[in-house]
Design an enzyme around this catalytic site. Structure first.
Site, PDB file in Angstrom:
ATOM      1  N   ARG A  19      12.679 -15.992  25.255  1.00  0.00           N
ATOM      2  CA  ARG A  19      14.003 -15.447  25.574  1.00  0.00           C
ATOM      3  C   ARG A  19      14.112 -13.926  25.533  1.00  0.00           C
ATOM      4  O   ARG A  19      15.170 -13.389  25.815  1.00  0.00           O
ATOM      5  CB  ARG A  19      15.084 -16.028  24.657  1.00  0.00           C
ATOM      6  CG  ARG A  19      15.330 -17.488  24.828  1.00  0.00           C
ATOM      7  CD  ARG A  19      16.546 -17.921  24.018  1.00  0.00           C
ATOM      8  NE  ARG A  19      16.739 -19.340  24.131  1.00  0.00           N
ATOM      9  CZ  ARG A  19      16.930 -20.152  23.107  1.00  0.00           C
ATOM     10  NH1 ARG A  19      16.981 -19.673  21.888  1.00  0.00           N
ATOM     11  NH2 ARG A  19      17.098 -21.429  23.303  1.00  0.00           N
ATOM     12  N   ASP A  20      13.045 -13.223  25.161  1.00  0.00           N
ATOM     13  CA  ASP A  20      13.142 -11.756  25.090  1.00  0.00           C
ATOM     14  C   ASP A  20      11.795 -11.096  25.383  1.00  0.00           C
ATOM     15  O   ASP A  20      11.452 -10.080  24.800  1.00  0.00           O
ATOM     16  CB  ASP A  20      13.662 -11.333  23.713  1.00  0.00           C
ATOM     17  CG  ASP A  20      14.194  -9.902  23.688  1.00  0.00           C
ATOM     18  OD1 ASP A  20      14.360  -9.306  24.781  1.00  0.00           O
ATOM     19  OD2 ASP A  20      14.434  -9.380  22.595  1.00  0.00           O
ATOM     20  N   LEU A  21      11.018 -11.685  26.299  1.00  0.00           N
ATOM     21  CA  LEU A  21       9.737 -11.078  26.650  1.00  0.00           C
ATOM     22  C   LEU A  21       9.977  -9.769  27.388  1.00  0.00           C
ATOM     23  O   LEU A  21      10.777  -9.697  28.317  1.00  0.00           O
ATOM     24  CB  LEU A  21       8.915 -12.018  27.534  1.00  0.00           C
ATOM     25  CG  LEU A  21       7.559 -11.469  27.971  1.00  0.00           C
ATOM     26  CD1 LEU A  21       6.657 -11.222  26.763  1.00  0.00           C
ATOM     27  CD2 LEU A  21       6.891 -12.412  28.948  1.00  0.00           C
ATOM     28  N   ARG A  24       8.102  -4.079  25.315  1.00  0.00           N
ATOM     29  CA  ARG A  24       8.345  -3.651  23.931  1.00  0.00           C
ATOM     30  C   ARG A  24       7.942  -4.718  22.922  1.00  0.00           C
ATOM     31  O   ARG A  24       7.811  -4.439  21.743  1.00  0.00           O
ATOM     32  CB  ARG A  24       9.811  -3.260  23.740  1.00  0.00           C
ATOM     33  CG  ARG A  24      10.774  -4.409  23.851  1.00  0.00           C
ATOM     34  CD  ARG A  24      12.242  -3.976  23.695  1.00  0.00           C
ATOM     35  NE  ARG A  24      13.127  -5.095  23.927  1.00  0.00           N
ATOM     36  CZ  ARG A  24      13.567  -5.484  25.103  1.00  0.00           C
ATOM     37  NH1 ARG A  24      13.207  -4.809  26.190  1.00  0.00           N
ATOM     38  NH2 ARG A  24      14.364  -6.518  25.231  1.00  0.00           N
ATOM     39  N   HIS A  25       7.746  -5.958  23.396  1.00  0.00           N
ATOM     40  CA  HIS A  25       7.341  -7.051  22.513  1.00  0.00           C
ATOM     41  C   HIS A  25       5.897  -7.491  22.754  1.00  0.00           C
ATOM     42  O   HIS A  25       5.547  -8.638  22.474  1.00  0.00           O
ATOM     43  CB  HIS A  25       8.293  -8.232  22.662  1.00  0.00           C
ATOM     44  CG  HIS A  25       9.636  -7.954  22.087  1.00  0.00           C
ATOM     45  ND1 HIS A  25      10.795  -8.386  22.662  1.00  0.00           N
ATOM     46  CD2 HIS A  25      10.012  -7.246  20.995  1.00  0.00           C
ATOM     47  CE1 HIS A  25      11.822  -7.980  21.945  1.00  0.00           C
ATOM     48  NE2 HIS A  25      11.372  -7.274  20.926  1.00  0.00           N
TER      49      HIS A  25
END
Length: 153
Positions: A19-21, A24-25
């Site tokens: 859900r947040d690829l 920055r990850h």
């Protein structure tokens, strides 16, 4: 990019939606400028991750959503699935290929939502050094409007 896809494939196999690829990850481990093939990366940033239970999709809600990485179905209906992570993977690859440009810069988040839901996509001309047609076709397939038309990891 291949290692990111492998990490995301593993999550999909475990029925986990990131859900947040985003770039920055992605953690770069042991970077070797002499032999970049020895560099490894790991997917991180699991704060929004969730397990898919009793169905094929989850929900995303709340403030501070990563709209620049979200597909239309997530923006409009809050739906999340492996296919929404595939969309974010395409955006993450675009980030890498532009040496870290902000997706949809200088648009505001509300403008991005209208643009993407209206069929707008990230531009190829921002990619540094050009982009092979096959790679660009992969990115475009990640941004297919219909979830079922996007590839799997």
């Amino acid at each position: 990019m291949e290692q990111i896809a492998q990490g995301m494939e593993h999550l999909a196999e475990q029925r986990v939606v990131h859900r947040d690829l985003a770039a920055r990850h992605v953690l770069v481990m042991g970077f070797d400028k002499e032999d970049v093939g020895r560099t490894s990366v790991k997917v991180a940033g699991y704060g929004r991750a969730g397990e898919l239970v009793d169905g094929s999709d989850g929900r995303v809600a709340g403030r501070g959503l990563p709209v620049r990485y979200m597909p239309p179905e997530s923006m409009q209906r809050g739906r999340c699935s492996e296919k929404s992570d595939v969309w974010a993977y395409g955006v993450t690859c675009w980030e890498i290929l532009t040496s870290g440009m902000t997706p949809y810069y200088p648009m505001t988040d509300p403008t991005v939502i209208g643009y993407v839901c209206g069929g707008g996509r990230l531009p190829r001309e921002h990619l540094l050094g050009g982009c092979p047609d096959g790679l660009w076709a992969l990115l475009e397939s990640c941004w297919a409007t219909r979830e079922e038309d996007r590839p799997r990891f």
